[in-house]
Write a protein that holds these residues in place. Structure first.
Motif, PDB file in Angstrom:
ATOM      1  N   ILE A 160       0.861  -1.179   0.000  1.00  0.00           N
ATOM      2  CA  ILE A 160       0.000   0.000   0.000  1.00  0.00           C
ATOM      3  C   ILE A 160       0.896   1.228   0.000  1.00  0.00           C
ATOM      4  O   ILE A 160       1.763   1.371   0.861  1.00  0.00           O
ATOM      5  N   ILE A 161       0.693   2.112  -0.956  1.00  0.00           N
ATOM      6  CA  ILE A 161       1.488   3.342  -1.022  1.00  0.00           C
ATOM      7  C   ILE A 161       0.542   4.512  -0.765  1.00  0.00           C
ATOM      8  O   ILE A 161      -0.307   4.845  -1.596  1.00  0.00           O
ATOM      9  N   ALA A 162       0.678   5.110   0.425  1.00  0.00           N
ATOM     10  CA  ALA A 162      -0.184   6.223   0.813  1.00  0.00           C
ATOM     11  C   ALA A 162       0.513   7.541   0.498  1.00  0.00           C
ATOM     12  O   ALA A 162       1.684   7.725   0.815  1.00  0.00           O
ATOM     13  N   LYS A 180      -3.807  -2.259   7.497  1.00  0.00           N
ATOM     14  CA  LYS A 180      -2.457  -2.626   7.942  1.00  0.00           C
ATOM     15  C   LYS A 180      -2.483  -3.905   8.789  1.00  0.00           C
ATOM     16  O   LYS A 180      -1.468  -4.571   8.961  1.00  0.00           O
ATOM     17  N   ARG A 181      -3.652  -4.259   9.271  1.00  0.00           N
ATOM     18  CA  ARG A 181      -3.785  -5.494  10.053  1.00  0.00           C
ATOM     19  C   ARG A 181      -3.604  -6.731   9.191  1.00  0.00           C
ATOM     20  O   ARG A 181      -3.333  -7.818   9.684  1.00  0.00           O
ATOM     21  N   THR A 185       2.366  -4.406   3.292  1.00  0.00           N
ATOM     22  CA  THR A 185       3.482  -3.496   3.563  1.00  0.00           C
ATOM     23  C   THR A 185       2.986  -2.089   3.269  1.00  0.00           C
ATOM     24  O   THR A 185       2.433  -1.830   2.204  1.00  0.00           O
ATOM     25  N   LEU A 186       3.155  -1.202   4.227  1.00  0.00           N
ATOM     26  CA  LEU A 186       2.680   0.170   4.055  1.00  0.00           C
ATOM     27  C   LEU A 186       3.855   1.120   3.817  1.00  0.00           C
ATOM     28  O   LEU A 186       4.766   1.214   4.634  1.00  0.00           O
ATOM     29  N   LEU A 203       7.891   2.023   5.544  1.00  0.00           N
ATOM     30  CA  LEU A 203       8.919   2.803   4.839  1.00  0.00           C
ATOM     31  C   LEU A 203       8.307   4.149   4.471  1.00  0.00           C
ATOM     32  O   LEU A 203       7.176   4.210   3.998  1.00  0.00           O
ATOM     33  N   ASN A 204       9.066   5.214   4.719  1.00  0.00           N
ATOM     34  CA  ASN A 204       8.591   6.549   4.362  1.00  0.00           C
ATOM     35  C   ASN A 204       9.581   7.246   3.447  1.00  0.00           C
ATOM     36  O   ASN A 204      10.789   7.172   3.653  1.00  0.00           O
TER      37      ASN A 204
END
Length: 249
Positions: A160-162, A180-181, A185-186, A203-204
Motif C-alpha cells: 500500500i502506497i499512501a 495494515k492489520r 506493507t505500508l 517505509l517513508n
C-alpha cells in the motif's frame, strides 16, 4: 466561521439572512443592525438569534468576527519562486533517497498487488501513479475515496502506497490503519517524516518542500511527488528487464 453544523442549524429566515450576508459581506461589516435588517428584510431579533448561533454575544462581536473572516479569505499572491523546486532537485544527490527508492522498487516487484491511496490532489496523483506503473508492466490500482469498501482479501501480500502532503489526513489514516492489520506493507510519500502516516509506515519517503496554503486549500508543489513516482516506475521497469535477461540465460 460558517461551518457545516452552524449552517445546518439555521432556519429558513436565517438562511435568507446568511445568503444576503455572503453576497454583500464587504458592505455588511460596516452596517448597523437596523440597516442590515432593512436590507435583508428580516427583524433585528432574527439577526441577534443568527449571531447567537454563530457563538457571538451580540451584533458587534459578529461584525468583528465577520471582518476577520473576510481578511482571512481575501485573495493573496502565491509564491512563484522556483527556488523551492530547484532546491529539491539539488537534494537529489542524497544517497538515502536513492536507497529508499531501490528498497521500494524491490518491495513492489515482490508484491502481489500495488494499491495507491490518497485524497484531494494526492488522490489525483495516485491515479496517475497507478496508470504509470501499469504502463511499465506492474498492474496497480488506486483509491481516492477514503470510504471505499474494504475487501481485506484484496490487500493480502500487497504493498500500500499512501500519499499525503501533511501526512495527517484523518480519513486516510483510518483507512490504512485498518488494512495494515492484513499481511501488507505500508509505504508513505509525505512532505515530512514527522507525521502520523509516516510513523505508522514500514517505509517513508519524504521530500521536504515549503508547504503553501491559499485559504483552506493546500497548493504545495507536487513536482517532487511526480519525480518520485516516475523514478520508481523507471527503476522498476529496468529491474524487470534485468530479471528477464537473467532468466533467458
Amino acid at each position: 466561521m460558517f461551518n457545516y453544523e452552524i449552517i445546518q442549524s439555521l432556519n429558513d429566515l436565517e438562511l435568507s439572512l446568511y445568503r444576503y450576508i455572503m453576497k454583500n459581506i464587504e458592505k455588511v461589516v460596516y452596517m448597523r443592525i437596523r440597516e442590515l435588517a432593512d436590507e435583508a428584510h428580516v427583524s433585528t431579533t432574527t439577526i441577534l438569534r443568527f449571531c447567537k448561533k454563530l457563538n457571538c454575544e451580540g451584533y458587534s462581536e459578529f461584525k468583528v468576527k465577520l471582518k476577520l473572516y473576510l481578511e482571512e479569505n481575501e485573495s493573496t499572491k502565491v509564491n512563484n519562486d522556483t527556488s523551492i523546486i530547484v532546491d529539491f532537485f539539488k537534494k537529489l544527490d542524497n544517497s538515502e533517497l536513492d536507497r529508499k527508492l531501490n528498497v521500494l522498487c524491490d518491495l513492489i516487484k515482490k508484491a502481489s498487488n500495488v494499491v495507491f491511496i490518497g485524497t484531494g490532489t494526492s488522490g489525483i496523483l495516485c491515479k496517475y501513479a497507478a496508470r504509470y506503473f501499469s504502463s511499465i508492466g506492474k498492474f496497480s490500482m488506486y483509491i481516492d475515496d477514503p470510504y471505499f469498501p474494504r475487501n481485506y482479501k484484496l490487500y493480502e501480500d500487497s504493498i500500500i502506497i499512501a500519499m499525503s502532503v501533511s501526512g495527517e489526513t484523518r480519513t486516510v489514516i483510518d483507512y490504512i490503519s485498518n488494512i495494515k492489520r492484513e499481511n501488507t506493507t505500508l509505504v508513505s510519500i509525505t512532505n515530512s517524516e514527522n507525521c502520523t502516516i509516516s510513523k505508522i509506515s514500514d517505509l517513508n519517503i519524504s521530500y521536504y518542500v515549503q508547504q503553501e496554503r491559499l485559504g483552506i486549500s493546500d497548493i504545495t508543489t507536487q513536482i517532487p511527488v511526480l519525480y518520485i513516482i516516475e523514478s520508481m516506475g523507471k527503476r522498476l521497469h529496468n529491474k524487470f528487464i534485468v530479471d528477464s535477461s537473467d532468466y533467458s540465460k
